[in-house]
Write a protein that holds these residues in place. Structure first.
Motif, PDB file in Angstrom:
ATOM      1  N   TYR A  32       0.866  -1.039   0.009  1.00 22.66           N
ATOM      2  CA  TYR A  32      -0.046   0.105   0.134  1.00 22.66           C
ATOM      3  C   TYR A  32       0.950   1.253   0.037  1.00 22.66           C
ATOM      4  O   TYR A  32       0.696   2.117  -0.875  1.00 22.66           O
ATOM      5  CB  TYR A  32      -1.100  -0.211   1.130  1.00 22.66           C
ATOM      6  N   HIS A  33       1.870   1.355   0.848  1.00 23.91           N
ATOM      7  CA  HIS A  33       2.686   2.520   0.956  1.00 23.91           C
ATOM      8  C   HIS A  33       3.615   2.574  -0.211  1.00 23.91           C
ATOM      9  O   HIS A  33       3.598   3.898  -0.624  1.00 23.91           O
ATOM     10  CB  HIS A  33       3.622   2.292   2.258  1.00 23.91           C
ATOM     11  N   TYR A  34       3.962   1.532  -0.675  1.00 24.94           N
ATOM     12  CA  TYR A  34       5.009   1.814  -1.938  1.00 24.94           C
ATOM     13  C   TYR A  34       4.186   2.318  -3.243  1.00 24.94           C
ATOM     14  O   TYR A  34       4.655   3.056  -3.908  1.00 24.94           O
ATOM     15  CB  TYR A  34       5.549   0.255  -2.266  1.00 24.94           C
ATOM     16  N   VAL A  44      -5.365   3.380  -4.394  1.00 29.85           N
ATOM     17  CA  VAL A  44      -5.265   1.945  -3.527  1.00 29.85           C
ATOM     18  C   VAL A  44      -5.892   1.912  -2.466  1.00 29.85           C
ATOM     19  O   VAL A  44      -5.930   2.761  -1.511  1.00 29.85           O
ATOM     20  CB  VAL A  44      -3.844   1.808  -3.551  1.00 29.85           C
ATOM     21  N   ASP A  45      -6.845   1.041  -2.096  1.00 29.79           N
ATOM     22  CA  ASP A  45      -7.404   0.448  -0.741  1.00 29.79           C
ATOM     23  C   ASP A  45      -6.813  -0.934  -0.251  1.00 29.79           C
ATOM     24  O   ASP A  45      -6.699  -1.822  -1.167  1.00 29.79           O
ATOM     25  CB  ASP A  45      -8.782   0.552  -1.011  1.00 29.79           C
ATOM     26  N   LEU A 129       8.476 -11.708  -0.696  1.00 31.46           N
ATOM     27  CA  LEU A 129       8.207 -11.770  -2.407  1.00 31.46           C
ATOM     28  C   LEU A 129       7.873 -10.320  -2.594  1.00 31.46           C
ATOM     29  O   LEU A 129       8.286  -9.918  -3.876  1.00 31.46           O
ATOM     30  CB  LEU A 129       6.977 -12.512  -2.482  1.00 31.46           C
ATOM     31  N   VAL A 130       6.975  -9.524  -1.729  1.00 33.77           N
ATOM     32  CA  VAL A 130       6.588  -8.381  -2.315  1.00 33.77           C
ATOM     33  C   VAL A 130       7.939  -7.339  -2.553  1.00 33.77           C
ATOM     34  O   VAL A 130       8.191  -6.582  -3.247  1.00 33.77           O
ATOM     35  CB  VAL A 130       5.751  -7.628  -1.192  1.00 33.77           C
ATOM     36  N   TYR A 136      14.535  -1.064  -4.775  1.00 31.03           N
ATOM     37  CA  TYR A 136      15.135  -0.760  -3.339  1.00 31.03           C
ATOM     38  C   TYR A 136      15.044   0.664  -2.958  1.00 31.03           C
ATOM     39  O   TYR A 136      14.799   1.333  -1.944  1.00 31.03           O
ATOM     40  CB  TYR A 136      16.135  -1.292  -2.814  1.00 31.03           C
ATOM     41  N   ASP A 137      15.534   1.796  -3.993  1.00 29.07           N
ATOM     42  CA  ASP A 137      15.610   3.098  -3.722  1.00 29.07           C
ATOM     43  C   ASP A 137      14.294   3.602  -3.693  1.00 29.07           C
ATOM     44  O   ASP A 137      14.272   4.883  -3.100  1.00 29.07           O
ATOM     45  CB  ASP A 137      16.543   3.497  -4.864  1.00 29.07           C
ATOM     46  N   LYS A 138      13.355   2.816  -3.956  1.00 31.37           N
ATOM     47  CA  LYS A 138      11.913   3.887  -3.857  1.00 31.37           C
ATOM     48  C   LYS A 138      11.256   3.298  -2.348  1.00 31.37           C
ATOM     49  O   LYS A 138      10.107   3.532  -2.402  1.00 31.37           O
ATOM     50  CB  LYS A 138      10.985   3.339  -4.919  1.00 31.37           C
ATOM     51  N   ILE A 139      11.793   2.369  -1.616  1.00 25.74           N
ATOM     52  CA  ILE A 139      11.139   1.877  -0.468  1.00 25.74           C
ATOM     53  C   ILE A 139      11.435   2.864   0.626  1.00 25.74           C
ATOM     54  O   ILE A 139      12.478   3.530   0.901  1.00 25.74           O
ATOM     55  CB  ILE A 139      11.879   0.721  -0.041  1.00 25.74           C
TER      56      ILE A 139
END
Length: 316
Positions: A32-34, A44-45, A129-130, A136-139
């Motif tokens: 959700y946050h990503y 997104v819900d 898996l998610v 990684y740089d966008k987490i």
């Protein structure tokens, strides 16, 4: 990889299994946050049953939806940590109406119910898996906290054999995002309320050893739960505590859903594949952690399970 999954989807629903645990909540909120952080053109819900209070430490969990508006339809439904459509519970109707469906899961018993899927049975968790689908740089920190929590819970704080070297590397990389791992572990895995400790103590006190002391079992009735003022979510961790009993190969914990209907949790060490036991009775899960629902008295259920467990033990 997520770019491909999310392609052409403007509205996205995320759903997980009934009675959501740490991996279910963590993977749902992490994804959700990503999406919120990196895809401004998408809405997104998250749809989950009521989550345990301890998981509200994750940001935005108060936005989780516990019911469905009649006219809701989504371009894409992503199922997380769920082995079959029925275990989506109330959100299954959204899954049916969605234009596209995708499943991310690590249950060996997964039925392949979605149009597309990413399932790896030997992964430590759905959160792992998610994580593999993300850049990684966008987490963000919020995403990292959710994924770390899920990995912690499905690996038993990294003590289960499903925690591989790559799992530890992922966890380390999430800590580098600023996650306070010690706090998350203490607050969501180890800390118990007084009532939770009481029901745990009673369950251990009333447990029984059988099959030459290689199996241990215990149960809680609705009456007992009412007496201690606990709910289903307060029973989390009891079966794992039974499992650590010396010389025990299989732990069985049941709680009463209604008169003579039990939710059963199974845990094993090395000799028994409890996913096969659960599947035989219509349940599912992993080799060392599985569950099912069965009707009958406590002793009826235990006798039925024992026959399947003993059959495997005799083959070893």
């Amino acid at each position: 990889m997520l770019n491909k999954i999310l392609k052409n989807a403007v509205t996205i629903a995320i759903g997980g299994h009934i009675r959501p645990d740490g991996d279910c909540v963590g993977s749902s909120m992490g994804l959700y946050h990503y999406i919120r952080d990196n895809y401004n053109d998408k809405k997104v819900d998250v749809y989950l049953e009521e989550i345990p209070d301890k998981f509200y430490c994750l940001k935005s969990t108060e936005l989780i939806r516990h019911e469905i508006a009649e006219d809701k339809e989504y371009d894409l439904f992503i199922s997380l940590d769920c082995g079959d459509k029925e275990r989506l519970g109330f959100s299954a109707s959204l899954f049916d109406k969605a234009k596209r469906t995708y499943c991310i899961d690590h249950h060996i018993s997964n039925t392949g119910f979605a149009q597309d899927e990413y399932t790896v049975a030997d992964a430590s968790s759905t959160c792992e898996l998610v994580y593999q689908l993300m850049e990684y740089d966008k987490i963000s920190l919020d995403t990292a906290e959710a994924l770390y929590l899920g990995i912690v819970h499905d690996t038993g704080v990294f003590q289960y054999t499903c925690a591989t070297p790559s799992t530890f590397r992922m966890a380390a990389s999430l800590l580098e995002k600023g996650v306070d791992g010690a706090r998350l572990i203490q607050d969501t895995y180890y800390e118990k309320t007084y009532a939770q400790n009481q029901i745990l103590g009673r369950t251990l006190l009333e447990s029984i050893l059988f099959m030459d002391k290689t199996c241990i079992a215990s149960y809680v009735t609705k009456k007992t739960m009412d007496f201690y003022g606990v709910k289903v979510k307060d029973l989390d961790g009891i079966v794992s505590q039974l499992r650590v009993t010396k010389d025990v190969e299989v732990a069985i914990f049941m709680y009463e859903l209604e008169t003579n209907v039990f939710k059963v949790s199974l845990r094993s060490k090395e000799r028994v594949d409890v996913s096969k036991v659960a599947k035989y009775f219509g349940g599912g899960g992993h080799k060392k952690a599985a569950g099912l629902t069965m009707a009958g008295t406590y002793y009826d259920v235990l006798n039925n399970l024992s026959r399947q467990i003993e059959a495997q033990m005799m083959q070893k």
